[in-house]
Write a protein that holds these residues in place. Structure first.
Motif, PDB file in Angstrom:
ATOM      1  N   UNK A 182       3.065  13.869  -9.435  1.00  0.00           N
ATOM      2  CA  UNK A 182       3.235  15.593  -9.213  1.00  0.00           C
ATOM      3  C   UNK A 182       4.901  15.180  -9.336  1.00  0.00           C
ATOM      4  N   UNK A 183       5.154  13.721  -9.598  1.00  0.00           N
ATOM      5  CA  UNK A 183       7.152  13.920  -9.667  1.00  0.00           C
ATOM      6  C   UNK A 183       7.866  14.394  -9.463  1.00  0.00           C
ATOM      7  N   UNK A 184       6.986  14.515  -7.888  1.00  0.00           N
ATOM      8  CA  UNK A 184       8.505  14.581  -6.797  1.00  0.00           C
ATOM      9  C   UNK A 184       8.036  14.811  -5.437  1.00  0.00           C
ATOM     10  N   UNK A 185       8.449  14.721  -4.664  1.00  0.00           N
ATOM     11  CA  UNK A 185       8.234  14.282  -3.442  1.00  0.00           C
ATOM     12  C   UNK A 185       9.486  15.569  -2.165  1.00  0.00           C
ATOM     13  N   UNK A 186       8.830  16.112  -1.714  1.00  0.00           N
ATOM     14  CA  UNK A 186       9.698  16.976  -0.718  1.00  0.00           C
ATOM     15  C   UNK A 186       9.451  17.139   0.536  1.00  0.00           C
ATOM     16  N   UNK A 187       8.503  17.019   1.099  1.00  0.00           N
ATOM     17  CA  UNK A 187       8.217  16.957   2.877  1.00  0.00           C
ATOM     18  C   UNK A 187       7.762  15.335   3.145  1.00  0.00           C
ATOM     19  N   UNK A 188       8.202  14.620   4.335  1.00  0.00           N
ATOM     20  CA  UNK A 188       7.864  13.298   4.423  1.00  0.00           C
ATOM     21  C   UNK A 188       8.082  13.623   5.620  1.00  0.00           C
ATOM     22  N   UNK A 189       6.010  13.571   6.122  1.00  0.00           N
ATOM     23  CA  UNK A 189       6.077  13.932   8.186  1.00  0.00           C
ATOM     24  C   UNK A 189       5.293  12.231   8.499  1.00  0.00           C
TER      25      UNK A 189
ATOM     26  N   UNK B  24      17.092  18.469  -1.583  1.00  0.00           N
ATOM     27  CA  UNK B  24      16.365  20.079  -0.269  1.00  0.00           C
ATOM     28  C   UNK B  24      15.396  18.938   0.694  1.00  0.00           C
ATOM     29  N   UNK B  25      15.398  17.804   0.751  1.00  0.00           N
ATOM     30  CA  UNK B  25      14.350  16.992   1.036  1.00  0.00           C
ATOM     31  C   UNK B  25      14.646  17.151   2.038  1.00  0.00           C
ATOM     32  N   UNK B  26      13.130  17.098   2.968  1.00  0.00           N
ATOM     33  CA  UNK B  26      13.024  17.032   4.525  1.00  0.00           C
ATOM     34  C   UNK B  26      11.657  16.129   5.391  1.00  0.00           C
ATOM     35  N   UNK B  27      12.416  15.342   6.529  1.00  0.00           N
ATOM     36  CA  UNK B  27      11.802  13.867   6.648  1.00  0.00           C
ATOM     37  C   UNK B  27      11.548  14.427   8.434  1.00  0.00           C
TER      38      UNK B  27
ATOM     39  N   UNK C  72       0.632  -1.730   0.353  1.00  0.00           N
ATOM     40  CA  UNK C  72       0.122   0.110   0.212  1.00  0.00           C
ATOM     41  C   UNK C  72       1.324   1.149  -0.429  1.00  0.00           C
ATOM     42  N   UNK C  73       2.231   1.283   1.269  1.00  0.00           N
ATOM     43  CA  UNK C  73       2.263   2.008   0.973  1.00  0.00           C
ATOM     44  C   UNK C  73       3.747   2.684  -0.848  1.00  0.00           C
ATOM     45  N   UNK C  74       3.845   1.730  -0.805  1.00  0.00           N
ATOM     46  CA  UNK C  74       4.351   1.488  -2.256  1.00  0.00           C
ATOM     47  C   UNK C  74       3.740   2.061  -2.972  1.00  0.00           C
ATOM     48  N   UNK C  75       2.631   1.499  -3.613  1.00  0.00           N
ATOM     49  CA  UNK C  75       1.368   2.121  -4.880  1.00  0.00           C
ATOM     50  C   UNK C  75       1.382   3.622  -4.341  1.00  0.00           C
ATOM     51  N   UNK C  76       1.600   4.560  -3.047  1.00  0.00           N
ATOM     52  CA  UNK C  76       1.050   5.586  -2.652  1.00  0.00           C
ATOM     53  C   UNK C  76       2.415   6.466  -3.445  1.00  0.00           C
ATOM     54  N   UNK C  77       3.614   5.949  -2.419  1.00  0.00           N
ATOM     55  CA  UNK C  77       4.466   6.538  -3.356  1.00  0.00           C
ATOM     56  C   UNK C  77       4.498   6.919  -5.156  1.00  0.00           C
TER      57      UNK C  77
ATOM     58  N   UNK D 290      11.033   6.582   0.673  1.00  0.00           N
ATOM     59  CA  UNK D 290      12.844   8.228   0.013  1.00  0.00           C
ATOM     60  C   UNK D 290      13.482   7.888  -1.161  1.00  0.00           C
ATOM     61  N   UNK D 291      12.853   7.109  -1.922  1.00  0.00           N
ATOM     62  CA  UNK D 291      13.898   7.220  -3.271  1.00  0.00           C
ATOM     63  C   UNK D 291      13.165   7.934  -3.513  1.00  0.00           C
ATOM     64  N   UNK D 292      11.675   8.590  -3.262  1.00  0.00           N
ATOM     65  CA  UNK D 292      10.775   9.855  -4.279  1.00  0.00           C
ATOM     66  C   UNK D 292      12.164  11.246  -3.920  1.00  0.00           C
ATOM     67  N   UNK D 293      11.758  11.116  -2.881  1.00  0.00           N
ATOM     68  CA  UNK D 293      11.967  11.816  -2.045  1.00  0.00           C
ATOM     69  C   UNK D 293      13.287  12.246  -2.215  1.00  0.00           C
TER      70      UNK D 293
END
Length: 310
Positions: free
Chosen positions: A99-106, A157-160, A87-92, A149-152
């Motif tokens: 969107x083609x990118x991810x900048x922030x993971x909380x 400049x990505x933030x976790x 499910x998380x892989x499908x979300x990523x 994280x592979x997407x982020x």
């Protein structure tokens, strides 16, 4: 928009994922990121059609997404069980596709309050309850980071942000229950370790804790609302230092919008500490320093007033 008070759009064009955004800190973080113009994917297990093991029907991820949009961002609700890697892989993959990118993971996944039995020794705690706490508070975070994280890291400049309960300093002592202690200390170490791994790709990782959080569940526990929360102080004196979820929401939003946030990487931070740094307040205009106050209370001091820490 009021021209004398323009909406800040520091995060316009940025994509965030708040994992565990159904209620409480996660919801507030998502809304505050949206208020700065971010597109925020919000996940959780409680939807308008399905209720998680927490058993609350009053908050859903769809409602959180609507609040993000109303705040000025774009909220996208994606039902996700973060213990299920597929499910998380499908979300990523969906975020990448859309969107083609991810900048922030909380990482704010939890939902284990109903399992905690404070005052019980390790061997007196039901093993299944203890292991479930570790699944919810540790395993789910690891799965999410591994899948997302592979997407982020594609963009520098990505933030976790690992959300937990307590700082490295405040958690040096025992946190009231063997399993709860492990579940809430692990995200602090995760952030420190991820900061190491993200360093050479320009990423930042931190852990952030609210203070005594006036979440929906906590208000219900004391039989109060946000409007009359101070009535609970008679039952729990330390509730005098309580803060609303808005406070930690603003803490994470300010971190995300700070171009120099790398200076915090690997650190264990609190909403009160970040408020002092960035100058924001809680929703009521106060600036609680919960961990400063609670450290003295837990040290046995009886003459400390919460008013001195607001």
């Amino acid at each position: 928009m009021n021209p004398t008070n323009p909406v800040r759009q520091d995060l316009a064009g940025r994509i965030a994922l708040v994992a565990g955004a159904t209620r409480g800190a996660g919801r507030a973080i998502a809304v505050e990121l949206g208020a700065l113009g971010a597109t925020v994917y919000v996940t959780g297990r409680t939807t308008r059609d399905k209720v998680s093991e927490v058993g609350r029907t009053t908050e859903t991820i769809e409602e959180t997404a609507e609040l993000v949009t109303a705040a000025g961002g774009e909220g996208v609700a994606v039902p996700t069980d973060h213990l299920e890697a597929d499910q998380v892989l499908a979300l990523a993959e969906r975020i990448d596709r859309e969107r083609g990118r991810l900048d922030v993971l909380v990482n704010d996944i939890w939902g284990g309050e109903h399992l905690v039995e404070f005052g019980k020794k390790m061997w007196e705690t039901e093993l299944a309850h203890g292991m479930r706490m570790l699944e919810l508070g540790v395993k789910s975070h690891i799965i999410t980071s591994s899948c997302v994280l592979p997407l982020l890291v594609r963009h520098e400049g990505g933030l976790v942000v690992e959300i937990t309960d307590g700082t490295a300093e405040s958690n040096k002592g025992f946190r009231a229950n063997f399993y709860y202690d492990l579940a809430k200390n692990a995200p602090i170490r995760m952030a420190s370790n991820l900061a190491h791994d993200l360093a050479d790709v320009g990423g930042t990782a931190v852990s952030v804790t609210p203070g005594f959080l006036r979440s929906e569940q906590m208000l219900d526990h004391f039989g109060v609302t946000e409007a009359n929360w101070r009535d609970a102080i008679a039952k729990e004196p330390s509730f005098a230092i309580a803060e609303s979820p808005v406070y930690v929401g603003r803490a994470v939003a300010h971190l995300a919008a700070d171009p120099a946030r790398a200076r915090w990487s690997g650190r264990s931070l609190s909403s009160g500490q970040l408020a002092a740094e960035y100058g924001f307040t809680d929703a009521d205009g106060s600036r609680p320093d919960a961990w400063g106050y609670l450290s003295r209370v837990m040290n046995g001091e009886t003459d400390v007033s919460a008013d001195d820490y607001r």
